[in-house]
Design a protein around this motif. Structure first.
Motif, PDB file in Angstrom:
ATOM      1  N   THR A   8      44.693   8.464  34.158  1.00  0.00           N
ATOM      2  CA  THR A   8      43.750   9.197  33.320  1.00  0.00           C
ATOM      3  C   THR A   8      43.720  10.452  33.908  1.00  0.00           C
ATOM      4  O   THR A   8      44.168  10.751  34.981  1.00  0.00           O
ATOM      5  CB  THR A   8      42.412   8.246  33.235  1.00  0.00           C
ATOM      6  OG1 THR A   8      41.866   8.443  34.442  1.00  0.00           O
ATOM      7  CG2 THR A   8      42.680   7.125  32.728  1.00  0.00           C
ATOM      8  N   LYS A   9      42.992  11.374  33.264  1.00  0.00           N
ATOM      9  CA  LYS A   9      42.583  12.421  33.720  1.00  0.00           C
ATOM     10  C   LYS A   9      41.071  12.601  34.074  1.00  0.00           C
ATOM     11  O   LYS A   9      40.208  13.860  33.844  1.00  0.00           O
ATOM     12  CB  LYS A   9      43.014  13.799  32.788  1.00  0.00           C
ATOM     13  CG  LYS A   9      42.707  13.853  31.338  1.00  0.00           C
ATOM     14  CD  LYS A   9      43.213  14.807  30.549  1.00  0.00           C
ATOM     15  CE  LYS A   9      42.680  14.957  29.057  1.00  0.00           C
ATOM     16  NZ  LYS A   9      43.361  16.038  28.470  1.00  0.00           N
TER      17      LYS A   9
ATOM     18  N   SER B  80      49.840  20.840  34.068  1.00  0.00           N
ATOM     19  CA  SER B  80      49.669  21.323  35.488  1.00  0.00           C
ATOM     20  C   SER B  80      48.118  21.699  35.443  1.00  0.00           C
ATOM     21  O   SER B  80      47.523  22.318  34.681  1.00  0.00           O
ATOM     22  CB  SER B  80      50.476  22.275  36.006  1.00  0.00           C
ATOM     23  OG  SER B  80      50.192  23.612  35.259  1.00  0.00           O
ATOM     24  N   GLY B  81      47.443  21.240  36.669  1.00  0.00           N
ATOM     25  CA  GLY B  81      46.111  21.554  36.885  1.00  0.00           C
ATOM     26  C   GLY B  81      45.173  20.450  36.782  1.00  0.00           C
ATOM     27  O   GLY B  81      44.204  20.215  37.258  1.00  0.00           O
TER      28      GLY B  81
ATOM     29  N   HIS C 125      57.099  11.608  35.338  1.00  0.00           N
ATOM     30  CA  HIS C 125      56.352  12.209  36.739  1.00  0.00           C
ATOM     31  C   HIS C 125      54.952  11.616  36.554  1.00  0.00           C
ATOM     32  O   HIS C 125      54.434  11.017  37.540  1.00  0.00           O
ATOM     33  CB  HIS C 125      56.062  13.892  36.233  1.00  0.00           C
ATOM     34  CG  HIS C 125      55.561  14.412  37.502  1.00  0.00           C
ATOM     35  ND1 HIS C 125      56.539  14.408  38.899  1.00  0.00           N
ATOM     36  CD2 HIS C 125      54.470  15.065  37.932  1.00  0.00           C
ATOM     37  CE1 HIS C 125      55.567  15.187  39.523  1.00  0.00           C
ATOM     38  NE2 HIS C 125      54.779  15.626  39.216  1.00  0.00           N
ATOM     39  N   ILE C 126      54.280  11.182  35.535  1.00  0.00           N
ATOM     40  CA  ILE C 126      53.014  10.565  35.386  1.00  0.00           C
ATOM     41  C   ILE C 126      53.225   9.130  35.678  1.00  0.00           C
ATOM     42  O   ILE C 126      52.254   8.535  36.516  1.00  0.00           O
ATOM     43  CB  ILE C 126      52.350  10.931  33.930  1.00  0.00           C
ATOM     44  CG1 ILE C 126      52.041  12.222  33.549  1.00  0.00           C
ATOM     45  CG2 ILE C 126      50.920  10.194  34.021  1.00  0.00           C
ATOM     46  CD1 ILE C 126      51.671  13.149  34.611  1.00  0.00           C
ATOM     47  N   ILE C 127      54.298   8.622  35.220  1.00  0.00           N
ATOM     48  CA  ILE C 127      54.417   7.141  35.653  1.00  0.00           C
ATOM     49  C   ILE C 127      54.547   6.843  37.129  1.00  0.00           C
ATOM     50  O   ILE C 127      53.935   6.119  37.620  1.00  0.00           O
ATOM     51  CB  ILE C 127      55.825   6.486  34.893  1.00  0.00           C
ATOM     52  CG1 ILE C 127      55.628   6.743  33.264  1.00  0.00           C
ATOM     53  CG2 ILE C 127      56.130   5.338  35.541  1.00  0.00           C
ATOM     54  CD1 ILE C 127      56.806   6.324  32.577  1.00  0.00           C
TER      55      ILE C 127
ATOM     56  N   THR D 129      46.327  16.282  42.022  1.00  0.00           N
ATOM     57  CA  THR D 129      46.282  17.168  41.026  1.00  0.00           C
ATOM     58  C   THR D 129      47.672  17.698  40.805  1.00  0.00           C
ATOM     59  O   THR D 129      48.572  17.775  41.718  1.00  0.00           O
ATOM     60  CB  THR D 129      45.310  18.158  41.383  1.00  0.00           C
ATOM     61  OG1 THR D 129      43.984  17.878  41.574  1.00  0.00           O
ATOM     62  CG2 THR D 129      45.576  19.549  40.477  1.00  0.00           C
ATOM     63  N   ILE D 130      48.130  17.533  39.558  1.00  0.00           N
ATOM     64  CA  ILE D 130      49.380  17.899  39.171  1.00  0.00           C
ATOM     65  C   ILE D 130      49.487  19.596  39.359  1.00  0.00           C
ATOM     66  O   ILE D 130      48.988  20.295  38.924  1.00  0.00           O
ATOM     67  CB  ILE D 130      49.623  17.777  37.635  1.00  0.00           C
ATOM     68  CG1 ILE D 130      49.676  16.496  37.604  1.00  0.00           C
ATOM     69  CG2 ILE D 130      51.061  18.310  37.403  1.00  0.00           C
ATOM     70  CD1 ILE D 130      50.741  15.334  38.021  1.00  0.00           C
ATOM     71  N   GLU D 131      50.674  19.857  40.243  1.00  0.00           N
ATOM     72  CA  GLU D 131      51.023  21.067  40.355  1.00  0.00           C
ATOM     73  C   GLU D 131      52.202  21.608  39.884  1.00  0.00           C
ATOM     74  O   GLU D 131      53.167  20.850  39.558  1.00  0.00           O
ATOM     75  CB  GLU D 131      51.198  21.411  42.054  1.00  0.00           C
ATOM     76  CG  GLU D 131      50.518  21.067  42.990  1.00  0.00           C
ATOM     77  CD  GLU D 131      49.018  21.722  43.003  1.00  0.00           C
ATOM     78  OE1 GLU D 131      49.181  22.795  42.558  1.00  0.00           O
ATOM     79  OE2 GLU D 131      48.098  21.658  43.399  1.00  0.00           O
ATOM     80  N   GLU D 132      52.303  22.817  39.436  1.00  0.00           N
ATOM     81  CA  GLU D 132      53.228  23.363  38.591  1.00  0.00           C
ATOM     82  C   GLU D 132      54.582  23.101  39.237  1.00  0.00           C
ATOM     83  O   GLU D 132      55.779  22.834  38.822  1.00  0.00           O
ATOM     84  CB  GLU D 132      52.976  24.852  38.101  1.00  0.00           C
ATOM     85  CG  GLU D 132      53.827  25.383  37.100  1.00  0.00           C
ATOM     86  CD  GLU D 132      53.729  24.993  35.726  1.00  0.00           C
ATOM     87  OE1 GLU D 132      54.524  25.165  34.660  1.00  0.00           O
ATOM     88  OE2 GLU D 132      52.555  24.541  35.303  1.00  0.00           O
TER      89      GLU D 132
END
Length: 343
Positions: free
Chosen positions: A312-313, A281-282, A248-250, A211-214
């Protein structure tokens, strides 16, 4: 006289412009530690000096994508400070390993321009070269970015779209001097799967999610000195959200790919890439890969494997596009790259 810089807008770019980016950066073990703290990065070649020496290198290099982020970050104030979105990549090659103590700088050339039909923005194509303190090019890639216009009445430039290769031929990949996987330690690397175990067309679900955090994505953009307003300034977008830096996603997806591709050690080519949908984020990022091609190399025990990495999300695994040919809304990243793997 104004001393501040509002950044370039679309009409400020001219075909053939060469931009030397500030500020050079000396990288160290701190970048490695922070990179491995931000992402669950576990590839052995980038984690252990001893493992890297056993593979013929002088020591463990900085992660390939960490080097990419540093080089990329240098370009942001001049290329994408006023960007709407970073659209894609092509013809990327890692030409020299980057080691702690190296100093990196970046230079870009404008190789294409195209104003959008709405007249409010345009697409700028640049070729960027990252160089070390000895003047050696360590990384070379093309990217294109959508940039706002400051003056909507500014004349549109002649449209020039560069002719870019969709795939880097395997023979054009640069293998680091001395790399030798003849005595590769699969136990230390974490998985037994070698180059010969993968089949073209095979798809791998990497299972895990993050999970991506701010706080983490903001730390990442600051670490790479990426000053694009869409990542920092919540008032810059109509929805009031800060866009997650695509790199960041890569890196997150690459780190997740360890589960199933632990021996895809070094990234040496970036054939293409698209940030298919925005990430905030989230969201929880998951990943899967598809084997697109394989090739032998001249280095002992070293094979090249071409991989599609999809972040993916959520949603169904292995689904990329809908019947209309457009990316599904849950797809965040579609990246096509070459990696080196023991045969």
């Amino acid at each position: 006289m104004a001393k501040t810089n509002a950044g370039r807008f679309f009409e400020d770019y001219k075909l053939g412009d060469v931009i030397a980016h500030a500020v050079p950066r000396t990288v160290g073990e701190g970048e490695r530690a922070l990179y491995h703290a931000l992402y669950p990065a576990r590839h052995a070649l980038y984690s252990s000096d001893e493992f890297a020496r056993d593979c013929g290198l002088e020591a463990s290099p900085l992660d390939d994508l960490a080097a990419f982020h540093v080089v990329f970050g240098k370009t942001v104030p001049d290329v994408s400070l006023n960007a709407v979105a970073n659209l894609g990549y092509a013809e990327g090659r890692w030409l020299q390993p980057v080691y702690p103590g190296d100093t990196l700088r970046s230079v870009s050339e404008v190789i294409g321009l195209k104003q959008n039909s709405n007249g409010k923005s345009g697409v700028v194509y640049v070729r960027t070269r990252g160089m070390n303190q000895m003047g050696e090019v360590v990384l070379d890639y093309v990217r294109w970015v959508m940039v706002r216009k400051r003056d909507l009445d500014a004349a549109a430039p002649d449209t020039v779209i560069p002719d870019l290769r969709t795939v880097i031929p395997a023979e054009d990949l640069v293998i680091p001097d001395g790399l030798d996987f003849s005595n590769y330690d699969f136990v230390q690397a974490g998985e037994p799967h070698r180059w010969g175990d993968y089949e073209i067309g095979e798809k791998i679900d990497h299972v895990d999610g993050v999970t991506i955090e701010e706080a983490e994505h903001m730390l990442a953009t600051r670490l790479w000195q990426n000053t694009a307003k869409v990542h920092f300034d919540a008032t810059f977008r109509p929805d009031g959200q800060r866009l997650i830096y695509g790199g960041h996603i890569i890196s997150m997806a690459r780190a997740l790919s360890f589960n199933g591709l632990a021996n895809a050690q070094m990234i040496v080519g970036l054939n293409g890439g698209a940030h298919a949908n925005p990430c905030f984020s989230g969201l929880t990022v998951k990943a899967w890969s598809e084997v697109l091609d394989k090739a032998e190399t001249s280095a002992p025990g070293v094979g090249a494997i071409r991989l599609r990495l999809v972040a993916t999300k959520g949603g169904d695994a292995f689904q990329l596009k809908g019947e209309d040919g457009k990316y599904l809304p849950e797809v965040l990243l579609d990246l096509d790259y070459w990696a080196l793997m023991p045969i």
